[in-house]
Design a protein around this motif. Structure first.
Motif, PDB file in Angstrom:
ATOM      1  N   VAL A  21      27.722  53.906  43.832  1.00  0.00           N
ATOM      2  CA  VAL A  21      28.574  53.300  44.206  1.00  0.00           C
ATOM      3  C   VAL A  21      27.655  51.382  44.931  1.00  0.00           C
ATOM      4  N   PRO A  22      28.279  50.215  44.442  1.00  0.00           N
ATOM      5  CA  PRO A  22      27.612  49.231  45.077  1.00  0.00           C
ATOM      6  C   PRO A  22      28.210  49.055  46.177  1.00  0.00           C
ATOM      7  N   LEU A  23      27.235  49.263  47.564  1.00  0.00           N
ATOM      8  CA  LEU A  23      27.256  48.350  48.520  1.00  0.00           C
ATOM      9  C   LEU A  23      27.172  47.018  48.947  1.00  0.00           C
ATOM     10  N   VAL A  24      26.541  45.914  48.684  1.00  0.00           N
ATOM     11  CA  VAL A  24      26.783  44.558  49.264  1.00  0.00           C
ATOM     12  C   VAL A  24      25.951  43.938  47.907  1.00  0.00           C
ATOM     13  N   GLN A  25      26.077  43.144  47.668  1.00  0.00           N
ATOM     14  CA  GLN A  25      25.562  42.037  46.616  1.00  0.00           C
ATOM     15  C   GLN A  25      25.627  39.938  47.717  1.00  0.00           C
ATOM     16  N   PHE A  77      24.944  38.451  52.881  1.00  0.00           N
ATOM     17  CA  PHE A  77      25.078  39.700  52.017  1.00  0.00           C
ATOM     18  C   PHE A  77      26.982  39.880  52.016  1.00  0.00           C
ATOM     19  N   ILE A  78      27.699  40.127  51.614  1.00  0.00           N
ATOM     20  CA  ILE A  78      29.074  40.365  51.756  1.00  0.00           C
ATOM     21  C   ILE A  78      29.501  42.486  50.479  1.00  0.00           C
ATOM     22  N   PRO A  79      30.272  43.194  51.477  1.00  0.00           N
ATOM     23  CA  PRO A  79      29.919  44.346  51.066  1.00  0.00           C
ATOM     24  C   PRO A  79      31.239  43.740  49.214  1.00  0.00           C
ATOM     25  N   THR A  80      30.624  44.650  48.454  1.00  0.00           N
ATOM     26  CA  THR A  80      31.306  45.024  46.880  1.00  0.00           C
ATOM     27  C   THR A  80      31.782  45.948  46.218  1.00  0.00           C
ATOM     28  N   ARG A  81      32.695  46.229  45.435  1.00  0.00           N
ATOM     29  CA  ARG A  81      33.053  47.914  44.628  1.00  0.00           C
ATOM     30  C   ARG A  81      32.815  47.337  43.206  1.00  0.00           C
TER      31      ARG A  81
END
Length: 285
Positions: A102-106, A263-267
């Motif tokens: 699961v990708p959390l942040v980028q 950093f920002i949330p990602t999906r």
């Protein structure tokens, strides 16, 4: 009670207390794809590890890996808790784990990431000029150092394996620049963030090595976890990353080292284009 027996009881108590303490404080392990030198990765990660330890309330250790594939395996097999992956290595890890990464942040910059092609040869002015010449990518599993540059080359009608004299793989972005600067190859492709950092640190001479092509934008890096991580811990991590601010000394240092404004949330959906590019280039089955 005999003195030696009392001492044995005390020793046993201390051992049990130590074991209980270590069990109560499991180490949280993080890793990163080795897209730069080991010393640079360690330097970049140390302040972040200290920050996360304070936010999570557990010891945090950086676990280096030998190559990109090892980072994929470490996360897929839950040998680490958190991994810094490129877009392609995220896709590989997700596939390797059966969809359980699961990708959390980028970084905000990773929404519109780019690669650059560099050379010292004045005759090379465009991608078309690479035909019949030598080119270095980074790692074969690198998004910005191989997959996307290869994809854009193919989109320009250039098949690297057919139209170039030789294709090499340096293993890391800074190594690609070194190969170009030393004349081992005519040109190289790498991540624009590392290129800009090398320029800022004066580790490359722009009068000698220059950019002759910059790619269109694409999604790239992220911090990912295994899906088995409890939701509460995932939320802690997202908050910790997104609350980093250049307004504080700590946040400014960490963001600077990570080459991020924030950093920002990602999906996972953001990386479907990377997956499509990998399949199109024959790098993903």
């Amino acid at each position: 009670m005999p003195i030696f027996f009392t001492r044995r009881l005390l020793l046993a108590f201390l051992l049990l207390a130590g074991a209980a303490g270590s069990h109560a404080q499991p180490v949280f392990r993080i890793t990163a794809i080795p897209d730069e030198s080991p010393t640079e990765l360690a330097r970049k990660t140390a302040p972040l590890a200290s920050y996360l330890a304070a936010r999570l309330g557990v010891p945090v250790e950086f676990t280096p890996v030998t190559d990109y594939a090892a980072a994929v395996e470490a996360l897929a097999n839950k040998q680490v808790d958190l991994a810094w992956l490129g877009g392609f290595t995220f896709v590989q890890a997700n596939q390797r784990s059966g969809g359980k990464v699961v990708p959390l942040v980028q970084r905000a910059e990773d929404e519109r990431f780019r690669s650059v092609f560099v050379t010292t040869n004045p005759a090379i002015r465009s991608l078309a000029d690479l035909k019949g010449r030598t080119l270095s990518f980074g790692s074969q599993s690198s998004t910005s150092g191989h997959l996307m540059p290869r994809s854009f080359l193919m989109g320009a009608g250039i098949d690297p394996d057919r139209d170039l004299k030789r294709v090499a793989y340096s293993g890391a972005h800074d190594a690609t620049v070194a190969a170009v600067a030393s004349g081992k190859v005519d040109a190289g492709a790498l991540n624009i963030s590392v290129w800009e950092k090398l320029l800022a640190d004066r580790k490359v001479d722009p009068a000698k090595v220059r950019v002759f092509h910059t790619t269109p934008t694409y999604y790239d890096y992220n911090w990912s976890v295994h899906a088995d991580m409890p939701a509460a811990r995932r939320e802690q991590l997202v908050r910790a990353f997104t609350e980093l601010s250049p307004a504080t000394a700590e946040g400014r240092e960490i963001l600077g080292l990570q080459r991020a404004t924030r950093f920002i949330p990602t999906r996972a959906e953001h990386y479907r284009g990377i997956e499509a590019a990998a399949r199109g280039a024959g790098l993903l089955k």
